[in-house]
Write a protein that holds these residues in place. Structure first.
Motif, PDB file in Angstrom:
ATOM      1  N   ASP A 166       0.813  -1.108  -0.134  1.00  0.00           N
ATOM      2  CA  ASP A 166       0.111  -0.023  -0.115  1.00  0.00           C
ATOM      3  C   ASP A 166       0.930   1.224   0.172  1.00  0.00           C
ATOM      4  O   ASP A 166       0.633   2.251  -0.744  1.00  0.00           O
ATOM      5  N   GLU A 167       1.951   1.274   0.753  1.00  0.00           N
ATOM      6  CA  GLU A 167       2.940   2.481   0.816  1.00  0.00           C
ATOM      7  C   GLU A 167       3.489   2.640  -0.436  1.00  0.00           C
ATOM      8  O   GLU A 167       3.655   3.767  -1.147  1.00  0.00           O
ATOM      9  N   ALA A 168       4.002   1.634  -1.265  1.00  0.00           N
ATOM     10  CA  ALA A 168       4.741   1.547  -2.414  1.00  0.00           C
ATOM     11  C   ALA A 168       3.897   2.065  -3.526  1.00  0.00           C
ATOM     12  O   ALA A 168       4.129   3.150  -4.187  1.00  0.00           O
ATOM     13  N   GLN A 169       2.357   1.591  -3.513  1.00  0.00           N
ATOM     14  CA  GLN A 169       1.672   1.896  -4.437  1.00  0.00           C
ATOM     15  C   GLN A 169       1.223   3.658  -4.236  1.00  0.00           C
ATOM     16  O   GLN A 169       0.978   4.210  -5.198  1.00  0.00           O
ATOM     17  N   ALA A 170       1.061   3.934  -3.134  1.00  0.00           N
ATOM     18  CA  ALA A 170       0.775   5.523  -2.940  1.00  0.00           C
ATOM     19  C   ALA A 170       1.800   6.304  -3.308  1.00  0.00           C
ATOM     20  O   ALA A 170       1.838   7.364  -3.481  1.00  0.00           O
ATOM     21  N   GLU A 171       3.030   5.720  -3.184  1.00  0.00           N
ATOM     22  CA  GLU A 171       4.283   6.451  -3.467  1.00  0.00           C
ATOM     23  C   GLU A 171       4.425   6.861  -5.124  1.00  0.00           C
ATOM     24  O   GLU A 171       4.924   8.009  -5.492  1.00  0.00           O
ATOM     25  N   PHE A 172       3.871   5.875  -5.777  1.00  0.00           N
ATOM     26  CA  PHE A 172       4.244   6.037  -7.119  1.00  0.00           C
ATOM     27  C   PHE A 172       2.618   5.554  -7.904  1.00  0.00           C
ATOM     28  O   PHE A 172       2.492   4.666  -8.584  1.00  0.00           O
TER      29      PHE A 172
END
Length: 175
Positions: free
Chosen positions: A157-163
């Protein structure tokens, strides 16, 4: 071309160790991921990206392909952070039927995702965020990871929010 560091094609030791671990597919109940022992060549990566997008003006310099699923979907490091080493680049997945998505913000987090029993296909194609932890991959992550252990759900979730625009950016490359 996005430059990372002088070692932009050197296979990270953590990925070399992942390639030595048997990842159990378990007749579709496990993880469908076949890690490589080296990156695909620059030429292979460019050829793949051109065919995947239909855009023959592209080169594959932004990607370091390091594994696949049983259908031919590819996992890669996406060299989007200029001047940063490969292990600090996000992990992305390109499915065999056009699926794509960000899996982890860096290689360390990807190790924790594998340890939690998930691979790129399960995350991007099926939206899974919980798997069956793998003790061998957990031990590997404990040896190599530089980020704290967190649940795969949180990492993804954090990675997808970052990109958030990754998929749209890929769409813009397609012909």
């Amino acid at each position: 071309m996005i430059e990372t560091t002088d070692d932009s094609r050197r296979f990270p030791p953590a990925l070399a160790d992942v390639a030595l671990v048997e990842i159990d597919y378990d007749d579709g109940e496990g993880v469908d991921f076949e890690p490589y022992g080296a990156f695909d060549s620059a030429e292979e990566t460019t050829d793949w990206l051109r065919h995947w997008t239909g855009n023959h003006e592209l080169d594959g310099d932004a990607y370091r392909v390091f594994g696949q699923d049983g259908t031919g979907g590819l996992a890669a490091l996406w060299c989007v952070r200029p001047g940063r080493p490969l292990d600090e680049q996000p992990v992305v997945f390109f499915g065999s039927e056009g699926e794509r998505g960000v899996v982890a913000a860096n290689l360390s987090d990807f190790l924790w995702v594998l340890a939690d029993g998930l691979g790129p296909l399960e995350i991007v194609d099926f939206g899974q965020r919980e798997g069956r932890p793998n003790p061998d991959l957990t031990a590997l992550a404990e040896r190599h990871a530089t980020t704290p252990r967190r649940p795969a759900r949180e990492i993804v979730d954090e990675a997808q929010a970052e990109f958030p625009s990754f998929s749209d950016d890929i769409d813009a490359l397609c012909r």
